[in-house]
Design a protein around this motif. Structure first.
Motif, PDB file in Angstrom:
ATOM      1  N   THR A 277       0.855  -1.182   0.028  1.00 19.75           N
ATOM      2  CA  THR A 277      -0.094  -0.050   0.006  1.00 19.75           C
ATOM      3  C   THR A 277       0.847   1.230  -0.048  1.00 19.75           C
ATOM      4  O   THR A 277       0.542   2.131  -0.542  1.00 19.75           O
ATOM      5  CB  THR A 277      -0.959   0.044   1.106  1.00 19.75           C
ATOM      6  OG1 THR A 277      -0.205   0.020   2.445  1.00 19.75           O
ATOM      7  CG2 THR A 277      -1.981  -1.104   1.003  1.00 19.75           C
ATOM      8  N   GLY A 278       2.111   1.220   0.710  1.00 18.83           N
ATOM      9  CA  GLY A 278       2.902   2.342   0.720  1.00 18.83           C
ATOM     10  C   GLY A 278       3.543   2.625  -0.618  1.00 18.83           C
ATOM     11  O   GLY A 278       3.480   3.722  -0.965  1.00 18.83           O
ATOM     12  N   HIS A 279       3.751   1.607  -1.281  1.00 20.92           N
ATOM     13  CA  HIS A 279       4.407   1.693  -2.715  1.00 20.92           C
ATOM     14  C   HIS A 279       3.467   2.330  -3.609  1.00 20.92           C
ATOM     15  O   HIS A 279       3.715   3.318  -4.492  1.00 20.92           O
ATOM     16  CB  HIS A 279       4.704   0.329  -3.257  1.00 20.92           C
ATOM     17  CG  HIS A 279       4.921   0.199  -4.683  1.00 20.92           C
ATOM     18  ND1 HIS A 279       6.313  -0.247  -4.869  1.00 20.92           N
ATOM     19  CD2 HIS A 279       4.491   0.286  -5.718  1.00 20.92           C
ATOM     20  CE1 HIS A 279       6.648  -0.214  -6.377  1.00 20.92           C
ATOM     21  NE2 HIS A 279       5.372   0.067  -6.609  1.00 20.92           N
ATOM     22  N   GLU A 280       2.019   2.006  -3.662  1.00 21.19           N
ATOM     23  CA  GLU A 280       1.036   2.410  -4.550  1.00 21.19           C
ATOM     24  C   GLU A 280       0.686   3.821  -4.200  1.00 21.19           C
ATOM     25  O   GLU A 280       0.818   4.588  -5.049  1.00 21.19           O
ATOM     26  CB  GLU A 280      -0.307   1.439  -4.454  1.00 21.19           C
ATOM     27  CG  GLU A 280       0.043   0.101  -5.021  1.00 21.19           C
ATOM     28  CD  GLU A 280       0.629  -0.038  -6.254  1.00 21.19           C
ATOM     29  OE1 GLU A 280       0.580   0.996  -7.312  1.00 21.19           O
ATOM     30  OE2 GLU A 280       1.180  -1.059  -6.542  1.00 21.19           O
ATOM     31  N   TYR A 281       0.675   4.168  -2.903  1.00 20.27           N
ATOM     32  CA  TYR A 281       0.547   5.332  -2.475  1.00 20.27           C
ATOM     33  C   TYR A 281       1.530   6.378  -2.883  1.00 20.27           C
ATOM     34  O   TYR A 281       1.188   7.552  -3.634  1.00 20.27           O
ATOM     35  CB  TYR A 281       0.402   5.549  -0.859  1.00 20.27           C
ATOM     36  CG  TYR A 281       1.031   6.887  -0.258  1.00 20.27           C
ATOM     37  CD1 TYR A 281      -0.045   8.009  -0.059  1.00 20.27           C
ATOM     38  CD2 TYR A 281       2.250   6.897   0.229  1.00 20.27           C
ATOM     39  CE1 TYR A 281       0.548   9.143   0.485  1.00 20.27           C
ATOM     40  CE2 TYR A 281       2.587   8.119   0.955  1.00 20.27           C
ATOM     41  CZ  TYR A 281       1.601   9.160   1.056  1.00 20.27           C
ATOM     42  OH  TYR A 281       2.177  10.324   1.601  1.00 20.27           O
ATOM     43  N   ALA A 282       2.727   6.174  -2.851  1.00 19.25           N
ATOM     44  CA  ALA A 282       3.839   6.876  -3.098  1.00 19.25           C
ATOM     45  C   ALA A 282       3.885   7.210  -4.720  1.00 19.25           C
ATOM     46  O   ALA A 282       3.968   8.420  -5.197  1.00 19.25           O
ATOM     47  CB  ALA A 282       5.156   6.335  -2.800  1.00 19.25           C
ATOM     48  N   GLU A 283       3.721   6.163  -5.204  1.00 22.05           N
ATOM     49  CA  GLU A 283       3.467   6.328  -6.941  1.00 22.05           C
ATOM     50  C   GLU A 283       2.335   7.062  -7.344  1.00 22.05           C
ATOM     51  O   GLU A 283       2.379   7.913  -8.391  1.00 22.05           O
ATOM     52  CB  GLU A 283       3.545   4.868  -7.541  1.00 22.05           C
ATOM     53  CG  GLU A 283       5.032   4.230  -7.299  1.00 22.05           C
ATOM     54  CD  GLU A 283       4.814   2.914  -8.228  1.00 22.05           C
ATOM     55  OE1 GLU A 283       6.023   2.471  -8.449  1.00 22.05           O
ATOM     56  OE2 GLU A 283       3.800   2.421  -8.744  1.00 22.05           O
ATOM     57  N   ALA A 284       1.147   7.005  -6.776  1.00 18.52           N
ATOM     58  CA  ALA A 284      -0.032   7.788  -7.112  1.00 18.52           C
ATOM     59  C   ALA A 284       0.224   9.304  -6.814  1.00 18.52           C
ATOM     60  O   ALA A 284      -0.243   9.983  -7.497  1.00 18.52           O
ATOM     61  CB  ALA A 284      -1.064   7.296  -6.528  1.00 18.52           C
ATOM     62  N   VAL A 285       1.157   9.696  -5.818  1.00 15.81           N
ATOM     63  CA  VAL A 285       1.230  11.039  -5.365  1.00 15.81           C
ATOM     64  C   VAL A 285       2.275  11.603  -6.154  1.00 15.81           C
ATOM     65  O   VAL A 285       2.138  12.829  -6.917  1.00 15.81           O
ATOM     66  CB  VAL A 285       2.131  10.833  -3.998  1.00 15.81           C
ATOM     67  CG1 VAL A 285       2.656  12.441  -3.628  1.00 15.81           C
ATOM     68  CG2 VAL A 285       1.046  10.614  -2.731  1.00 15.81           C
ATOM     69  N   THR A 286       3.219  10.926  -6.933  1.00 12.87           N
ATOM     70  CA  THR A 286       4.163  11.418  -7.767  1.00 12.87           C
ATOM     71  C   THR A 286       4.055  11.119  -9.337  1.00 12.87           C
ATOM     72  O   THR A 286       4.840  12.005 -10.029  1.00 12.87           O
ATOM     73  CB  THR A 286       5.794  10.920  -7.529  1.00 12.87           C
ATOM     74  OG1 THR A 286       5.616   9.554  -7.487  1.00 12.87           O
ATOM     75  CG2 THR A 286       6.009  11.474  -6.110  1.00 12.87           C
ATOM     76  N   ASP A 287       3.234  10.370  -9.464  1.00 16.11           N
ATOM     77  CA  ASP A 287       2.655  10.108 -11.062  1.00 16.11           C
ATOM     78  C   ASP A 287       1.504   9.792 -11.022  1.00 16.11           C
ATOM     79  O   ASP A 287       1.262   8.616 -11.732  1.00 16.11           O
ATOM     80  CB  ASP A 287       3.903   8.963 -11.605  1.00 16.11           C
ATOM     81  CG  ASP A 287       3.704   8.874 -13.215  1.00 16.11           C
ATOM     82  OD1 ASP A 287       3.230   9.823 -13.815  1.00 16.11           O
ATOM     83  OD2 ASP A 287       4.173   7.785 -13.574  1.00 16.11           O
ATOM     84  N   PRO A 288       0.443  10.581 -10.761  1.00 13.86           N
ATOM     85  CA  PRO A 288      -1.030  10.219 -10.463  1.00 13.86           C
ATOM     86  C   PRO A 288      -1.796  10.100 -12.033  1.00 13.86           C
ATOM     87  O   PRO A 288      -2.855   9.102 -12.002  1.00 13.86           O
ATOM     88  CB  PRO A 288      -1.609  11.369  -9.950  1.00 13.86           C
ATOM     89  CG  PRO A 288      -0.718  12.529 -10.490  1.00 13.86           C
ATOM     90  CD  PRO A 288       0.608  12.057 -10.327  1.00 13.86           C
ATOM     91  N   ASP A 289      -1.343  10.741 -12.992  1.00 15.76           N
ATOM     92  CA  ASP A 289      -2.218  10.788 -14.367  1.00 15.76           C
ATOM     93  C   ASP A 289      -1.965   9.675 -15.188  1.00 15.76           C
ATOM     94  O   ASP A 289      -0.989   9.071 -15.382  1.00 15.76           O
ATOM     95  CB  ASP A 289      -2.026  12.066 -15.060  1.00 15.76           C
ATOM     96  CG  ASP A 289      -2.108  13.419 -14.277  1.00 15.76           C
ATOM     97  OD1 ASP A 289      -3.031  13.212 -13.539  1.00 15.76           O
ATOM     98  OD2 ASP A 289      -1.529  14.345 -14.465  1.00 15.76           O
TER      99      ASP A 289
END
Length: 347
Positions: A277-289
């Motif tokens: 969940t931490g991995h997916e959270y961090a990636e959605a923050v920095t590359d969401p679109d």
């Protein structure tokens, strides 16, 4: 992980063999998901060259409503399925039983304390207002921030989960993606927040095509040629992490990856849940679109994001609030350029 599809014959073979769903290797794939591969399953190699290994900003311009990064990150947790509402137990590797409430408390506590932490602070070097091709945000603006209390809400939704979920962005699934639809329901429940990631966690059964090749993914609802969901809404899919897969066992997505024994809080048995969940959270923050796999945030030349580049390496416990949680490092251009090691757990 954000990937450019097609993935090729190897993954197509996996897809054909799981959950009774078939897919041709040359079938057009759209609305691509961004997968976090299980250990040893990544289709992307590593590159030693310094420039190639830095994350590069891709402009934040993937269609109307693109945001480039989440400047004020927030998280909503959605425990989807009647099983979460009823409660259940799951067994550790030694047979000791843990309740679903303990797992929910573990995940809720992780996101309840991650805001303001040095680990989440690694993301604050990235911004959205800087020229495409930039390797840092010197002179930029609209930075990712690291506010406290990023957990904006938690919801147990007893709506039935489909018995088989096609998760690889097949064209036939573009309009009626059940994970995206659940994210839309969550946005209706909580309210729509364009800076948030809606994380969908499903119950302990095999429901997703392609598992256990991947442990989760993040994506964004969007519309293509009038089809799909018009809102730009970031979401992540977290299937059951402790599934006892034939030939793999329960450890394929991080169970006991950091802590060899479990404590009452859930360290050990639930290591994979904070890692993934931490991995997916961090990636959605920095590359969401995401529009049809168009990537416009921070990723490298191979399409890897800040979580991908440090996946399953350097995993460790960090202290958040009153507890420890297993996490992976996050990629830091600053650290890489300064030391040659870009995997960082603090900034």
């Amino acid at each position: 992980m954000k990937i450019r599809m097609l993935l090729g014959l190897a993954l197509a073979a996996v897809i054909c063999g799981v959950g009774g769903t078939s897919a041709r290797a040359d079938q057009a794939l759209t609305n691509a998901k961004h997968f976090f591969w299980a250990p040893g399953q990544s289709t992307q190699g590593t590159v030693a060259d310094s420039t190639a290994n830095d994350l590069v900003y891709h402009g934040g311009n993937a269609g109307p409503g693109a945001i480039g990064v989440e400047t004020k990150p927030a998280v909503y947790l959605i425990y989807w399925g009647q099983e979460w509402a009823d409660g259940f137990q799951t067994a550790d590797s030694d047979g000791r039983l843990f309740s679903s409430k303990t797992l929910q408390n573990y995940v809720n506590s992780f996101f309840g304390s991650v805001g303001g932490s040095p680990w989440a602070g690694v993301q604050t070097q990235y911004c959205r207002t800087i020229l495409p091709g930039a390797l840092n945000c010197v002179g930029g603006s609209d930075f990712v921030t690291n506010p406290k209390k990023q957990l904006a809400g938690s919801w147990t939704d007893p709506t039935p989960v489909p018995s088989d979920i096609v998760t690889l962005g097949l064209a036939e699934n573009l309009v009626d993606d059940p994970i995206a639809a659940e994210a839309e329901r969550a946005a209706a429940h909580f309210g729509y927040n364009p800076q948030a990631t809606y994380i969908i966690l499903t119950p302990p059964r095999t429901i997703a095509t392609g598992e256990p090749v991947y442990c989760g993914y993040h994506s964004q609802t969007s519309s293509l040629a009038g089809l799909g969901n018009p809102a730009r809404l970031q979401y992540a899919f977290i299937p059951w992490q402790n599934q006892n897969w034939p030939g793999i066992g329960t450890t394929g997505c991080g169970m006991h990856f950091v802590n060899p024994t479990s404590d009452a809080f859930g360290n050990g048995i639930f290591d994979g849940w904070s890692i993934v969940t931490g991995h997916e959270y961090a990636e959605a923050v920095t590359d969401p679109d995401n529009i049809a796999s168009w990537q416009d945030g921070w990723l490298d030349a191979q399409g890897s994001e800040n979580g991908d580049k440090c996946a399953w390496v350097g995993t460790q416990n960090i202290t958040l609030g009153a507890h420890q949680f297993a996490v992976q490092p996050l990629w830091s251009n600053e650290a890489f350029d300064a030391t040659g090691n870009g995997c960082a757990v603090s900034r």
